[in-house]
Design a protein around this motif. Sequence first.
Motif, PDB file in Angstrom:
ATOM      1  N   GLY A  85       0.886  -1.145   0.182  1.00  0.00           N
ATOM      2  CA  GLY A  85       0.070   0.009  -0.024  1.00  0.00           C
ATOM      3  C   GLY A  85       1.077   1.293  -0.082  1.00  0.00           C
ATOM      4  O   GLY A  85       1.961   1.336  -0.260  1.00  0.00           O
ATOM      5  N   GLY A  86       0.154   2.459   0.177  1.00  0.00           N
ATOM      6  CA  GLY A  86       0.906   3.854   0.281  1.00  0.00           C
ATOM      7  C   GLY A  86       0.151   4.832  -0.563  1.00  0.00           C
ATOM      8  O   GLY A  86       0.552   5.627  -1.134  1.00  0.00           O
ATOM      9  N   GLY A  87      -1.097   4.423  -0.829  1.00  0.00           N
ATOM     10  CA  GLY A  87      -1.968   5.471  -1.853  1.00  0.00           C
ATOM     11  C   GLY A  87      -1.543   5.748  -3.144  1.00  0.00           C
ATOM     12  O   GLY A  87      -1.706   6.685  -3.656  1.00  0.00           O
ATOM     13  N   GLY A 159      -2.630  -4.866   0.339  1.00  0.00           N
ATOM     14  CA  GLY A 159      -3.133  -4.038   1.484  1.00  0.00           C
ATOM     15  C   GLY A 159      -3.534  -2.695   0.945  1.00  0.00           C
ATOM     16  O   GLY A 159      -2.425  -1.815   0.338  1.00  0.00           O
ATOM     17  N   SER A 160      -4.470  -2.149   1.038  1.00  0.00           N
ATOM     18  CA  SER A 160      -4.929  -0.559   1.146  1.00  0.00           C
ATOM     19  C   SER A 160      -4.806  -0.413  -0.557  1.00  0.00           C
ATOM     20  O   SER A 160      -5.570  -1.168  -1.381  1.00  0.00           O
ATOM     21  N   ALA A 161      -3.956   0.482  -1.000  1.00  0.00           N
ATOM     22  CA  ALA A 161      -3.907   0.753  -2.387  1.00  0.00           C
ATOM     23  C   ALA A 161      -3.341  -0.478  -3.068  1.00  0.00           C
ATOM     24  O   ALA A 161      -3.530  -0.795  -4.357  1.00  0.00           O
ATOM     25  N   GLY A 162      -2.496  -1.385  -2.508  1.00  0.00           N
ATOM     26  CA  GLY A 162      -1.908  -2.622  -2.975  1.00  0.00           C
ATOM     27  C   GLY A 162      -3.222  -3.554  -3.230  1.00  0.00           C
ATOM     28  O   GLY A 162      -3.099  -4.305  -4.075  1.00  0.00           O
ATOM     29  N   ALA A 163      -4.130  -3.494  -2.451  1.00  0.00           N
ATOM     30  CA  ALA A 163      -5.295  -4.498  -2.541  1.00  0.00           C
ATOM     31  C   ALA A 163      -6.154  -3.915  -3.760  1.00  0.00           C
ATOM     32  O   ALA A 163      -6.915  -4.809  -4.490  1.00  0.00           O
ATOM     33  N   ASN A 164      -6.272  -2.578  -3.787  1.00  0.00           N
ATOM     34  CA  ASN A 164      -6.729  -2.007  -5.236  1.00  0.00           C
ATOM     35  C   ASN A 164      -6.325  -2.588  -6.388  1.00  0.00           C
ATOM     36  O   ASN A 164      -6.790  -3.114  -7.397  1.00  0.00           O
ATOM     37  N   LEU A 165      -4.947  -2.404  -6.322  1.00  0.00           N
ATOM     38  CA  LEU A 165      -4.161  -3.090  -7.626  1.00  0.00           C
ATOM     39  C   LEU A 165      -4.290  -4.543  -7.696  1.00  0.00           C
ATOM     40  O   LEU A 165      -4.519  -4.900  -8.787  1.00  0.00           O
ATOM     41  N   LEU A 185      -6.622 -12.393  -1.689  1.00  0.00           N
ATOM     42  CA  LEU A 185      -6.666 -11.779  -0.314  1.00  0.00           C
ATOM     43  C   LEU A 185      -6.451 -10.316  -0.443  1.00  0.00           C
ATOM     44  O   LEU A 185      -5.328  -9.744  -0.493  1.00  0.00           O
ATOM     45  N   LEU A 186      -7.378  -9.657   0.095  1.00  0.00           N
ATOM     46  CA  LEU A 186      -7.502  -8.079   0.009  1.00  0.00           C
ATOM     47  C   LEU A 186      -7.808  -7.934   1.407  1.00  0.00           C
ATOM     48  O   LEU A 186      -8.693  -8.004   2.093  1.00  0.00           O
ATOM     49  N   GLU A 187      -6.620  -6.777   1.823  1.00  0.00           N
ATOM     50  CA  GLU A 187      -6.578  -6.297   3.309  1.00  0.00           C
ATOM     51  C   GLU A 187      -6.860  -4.989   3.238  1.00  0.00           C
ATOM     52  O   GLU A 187      -6.331  -4.106   2.288  1.00  0.00           O
ATOM     53  N   VAL A 188      -7.800  -4.357   4.050  1.00  0.00           N
ATOM     54  CA  VAL A 188      -8.207  -2.837   4.166  1.00  0.00           C
ATOM     55  C   VAL A 188      -8.243  -2.165   2.474  1.00  0.00           C
ATOM     56  O   VAL A 188      -7.716  -1.306   2.526  1.00  0.00           O
TER      57      VAL A 188
END
Length: 323
Positions: A85-87, A159-165, A185-188
């Motif tokens: 993640g990281g936006g 996670g987060s933006a990484g889960a979006n991708l 596996l998608l987190e937050v």
Amino acid sequence: MPLDPFLEALLATLPPLPDEIDDFPAFRSNETAAAEALVAQLTEPAPEIKSRHVVSIPVDGGTIDLHVFTPFGAGPHPVHLYVHGGGWIGGSAKHKAIDILCAERAAGAGCVVVAVDYRKAPEHPFPAGLNDCYAALLWVTEHADQLGARHDLITIGGGSAGANLAAALTLKARDEAGPRLAFQLLEVPALDLTLGQPSHQRFATGYGLTLAAGEMCVRYYLASPEQATNPYVSPLLAPDLSGLPPAHIMSAEYDPLRDDGERYAERLTEAGVPATFSLHHGHIHISPGFTKAMTAAQRWREEAVAVLRRAHLTGQSPQGNRE
């Protein structure tokens, strides 16, 4: 459930997130330093694994690094492709928190973990990061033997933006007849970049990640606001979710992105995709990694590892927690 008491005290000490960024190298340097300090205080160290190494691969217009974590034991192992993640503007596979998380999953789930250090916006706006992740998936598939891994058992997570991708990658792989992904596996996860879900307003301030910070990240990630409804930008808004890999989605109770995860699990189920959802009570967006300080974070880690282990064995996720 009330906010975890540890987090109540922590939130009072965290500096506010910016609404605008003038100097991205300085922002990323400061972000890294702050994240490393939190990890040193709040995160248990990584378990022992067989090896770590970095591979550089070509992508359109440049190169990216893949960080490879190999477990003990005889292969070939399943592969878990992980997206940090990281936006979309910060974060890195080099961060200590990602190193720990990937080692935990390699050791706990008996898989080779490949973390993608994709390029960041605004220098590389959508779809550069997604295309980098797709290039990583193709590379992993083609070099599975070299990795001591199975090309027929690849899972994706983030996670987060990484889960979006990660979620967008499953759509892209389906649409382009790319490599088969066995599980996600998608987190937050951030899955609606129009920021139109009720939780975006309900938890807009006071819980670390703010709605204003989310709006800023989206502005830097996208070339135009109209892109927010693109299915590869907002997987929750995709008209067709059929044919995607089974999913397990984990969201935090006090998170602006809470509804993204729950609604996506519902939409996947409606489309005939096996999907489970866990709402982790007392958590905020950034707290799942605080394993040294929170028993609840240890439970999060145990669930994620168990989900991956089961996916490797059966291709299905355990039942989620909708309490």
